[in-house]
Design a protein around this motif. Structure first.
Motif, PDB file in Angstrom:
ATOM      1  N   MET A  63       8.021   0.471 -15.872  1.00 10.96           N
ATOM      2  CA  MET A  63       7.363   1.032 -14.692  1.00 10.96           C
ATOM      3  C   MET A  63       7.938   2.403 -14.358  1.00 10.96           C
ATOM      4  N   ILE A  64       9.251   2.562 -14.499  1.00 11.07           N
ATOM      5  CA  ILE A  64       9.891   3.855 -14.249  1.00 11.07           C
ATOM      6  C   ILE A  64       9.379   4.886 -15.251  1.00 11.07           C
ATOM      7  N   SER A  65       9.250   4.477 -16.503  1.00 12.25           N
ATOM      8  CA  SER A  65       8.747   5.377 -17.537  1.00 12.25           C
ATOM      9  C   SER A  65       7.311   5.813 -17.226  1.00 12.25           C
ATOM     10  N   SER A  66       6.478   4.889 -16.793  1.00 14.96           N
ATOM     11  CA  SER A  66       5.100   5.233 -16.438  1.00 14.96           C
ATOM     12  C   SER A  66       5.054   6.195 -15.257  1.00 14.96           C
ATOM     13  N   ASP A  73       0.857  -1.175   0.000  1.00 15.05           N
ATOM     14  CA  ASP A  73       0.000   0.000   0.000  1.00 15.05           C
ATOM     15  C   ASP A  73       0.898   1.233   0.000  1.00 15.05           C
ATOM     16  N   LEU A  74       0.849   1.979  -1.098  1.00 17.24           N
ATOM     17  CA  LEU A  74       1.689   3.162  -1.233  1.00 17.24           C
ATOM     18  C   LEU A  74       1.003   4.426  -0.736  1.00 17.24           C
ATOM     19  N   GLY A  75      -0.201   4.304  -0.254  1.00 18.28           N
ATOM     20  CA  GLY A  75      -0.918   5.471   0.239  1.00 18.28           C
ATOM     21  C   GLY A  75      -1.616   6.202  -0.892  1.00 18.28           C
ATOM     22  N   PRO A  76      -1.940   7.461  -0.673  1.00 14.47           N
ATOM     23  CA  PRO A  76      -2.658   8.214  -1.712  1.00 14.47           C
ATOM     24  C   PRO A  76      -1.769   8.479  -2.923  1.00 14.47           C
ATOM     25  N   ALA A  77      -2.404   8.627  -4.060  1.00 16.05           N
ATOM     26  CA  ALA A  77      -1.675   8.879  -5.310  1.00 16.05           C
ATOM     27  C   ALA A  77      -1.339  10.361  -5.392  1.00 16.05           C
ATOM     28  N   ARG A 109       9.244   5.963  -7.847  1.00 15.84           N
ATOM     29  CA  ARG A 109      10.221   5.983  -8.943  1.00 15.84           C
ATOM     30  C   ARG A 109      11.643   5.808  -8.406  1.00 15.84           C
ATOM     31  N   ARG A 110      11.959   6.441  -7.266  1.00 18.65           N
ATOM     32  CA  ARG A 110      13.291   6.265  -6.666  1.00 18.65           C
ATOM     33  C   ARG A 110      13.554   4.804  -6.323  1.00 18.65           C
ATOM     34  N   GLU A 111      12.558   4.134  -5.727  1.00 18.56           N
ATOM     35  CA  GLU A 111      12.708   2.714  -5.373  1.00 18.56           C
ATOM     36  C   GLU A 111      12.868   1.851  -6.624  1.00 18.56           C
ATOM     37  N   LEU A 112      12.109   2.161  -7.661  1.00 15.07           N
ATOM     38  CA  LEU A 112      12.231   1.410  -8.912  1.00 15.07           C
ATOM     39  C   LEU A 112      13.602   1.620  -9.550  1.00 15.07           C
TER      40      LEU A 112
END
Length: 194
Positions: free
Chosen positions: A67-70, A12-16, A25-28
């Protein structure tokens, strides 16, 4: 038959929000960097198992890059408030892009006048009413092209020069205008009062 159970980890990443997408993106990027280092360590490949492992790691890396691009696309959209890649925002659209398309056939055109007025008006005024009714529903550019071509007898190249558009655009506007006018002429309703 051995069936492997695929396990999916849900986080769960929380709110968008812009911040959550930047953190994602940093984690990816970190995960992609780790995978790139692992792929470099695997080379040179000597066995078929190493080759399969290398190909699987490369597929995972490609998925991470997508995923990074998205995420980057969404971050740019959230940061600017505009769709990435658009040259103009919705507030700076051209007039034909701001139009709300309506079908003139669904809006019957009514011309109101008394019977006494009809007798006084004559054929010229009746033709004027019919022409105005037929021209309704045209955009300003279509109307300009149609009036210049049929009313003043200008050629497409002359119209293109006057309106600062290409000759093919004039042809397109004329075709649209003619189609709309032909459709409107059959749907003009004249109502008599009295």
């Amino acid at each position: 038959m051995n069936i492997q159970e695929n396990r999916v980890r849900v986080t769960d990443l929380g709110p968008a929000t812009l911040e959550t997408y930047e953190e994602t993106r940093r984690e990816l990027l970190r995960a992609a960097d780790r995978l790139t280092r692992r792929i470099r360590q695997m080379e040179p490949v000597r066995t078929m198992e190493e080759m399969n492992e290398l190909l699987e790691a490369d597929r995972e890396r490609k998925l991470l890059m997508e995923m990074i691009s998205s995420c980057s696309y969404i971050i740019e959209w959230l940061a600017t408030g505009r769709r990435p890649g658009n040259r103009r925002g919705i507030e700076r659209r051209a007039s034909y892009q701001r139009e709300i398309p309506t079908d003139p056939a669904r809006l019957p055109t009514a011309v109101w006048f008394d019977q006494e007025d009809e007798q006084e008006a004559g054929d010229a005024e009746m033709k004027h009413f019919r022409l105005e009714a037929a021209l309704r529903g045209l955009t300003a550019r279509e109307r300009d092209c149609y009036v210049l071509a049929h009313g003043q007898g200008c050629s497409f190249s002359e119209i293109a020069g006057m309106l600062h558009v290409s000759k093919s655009s004039v042809g397109t506007y004329m075709a649209r205008a003619q189609r709309k006018i032909s459709h409107n002429i059959g749907h003009v309703v004249i109502m008599r009062v009295g």
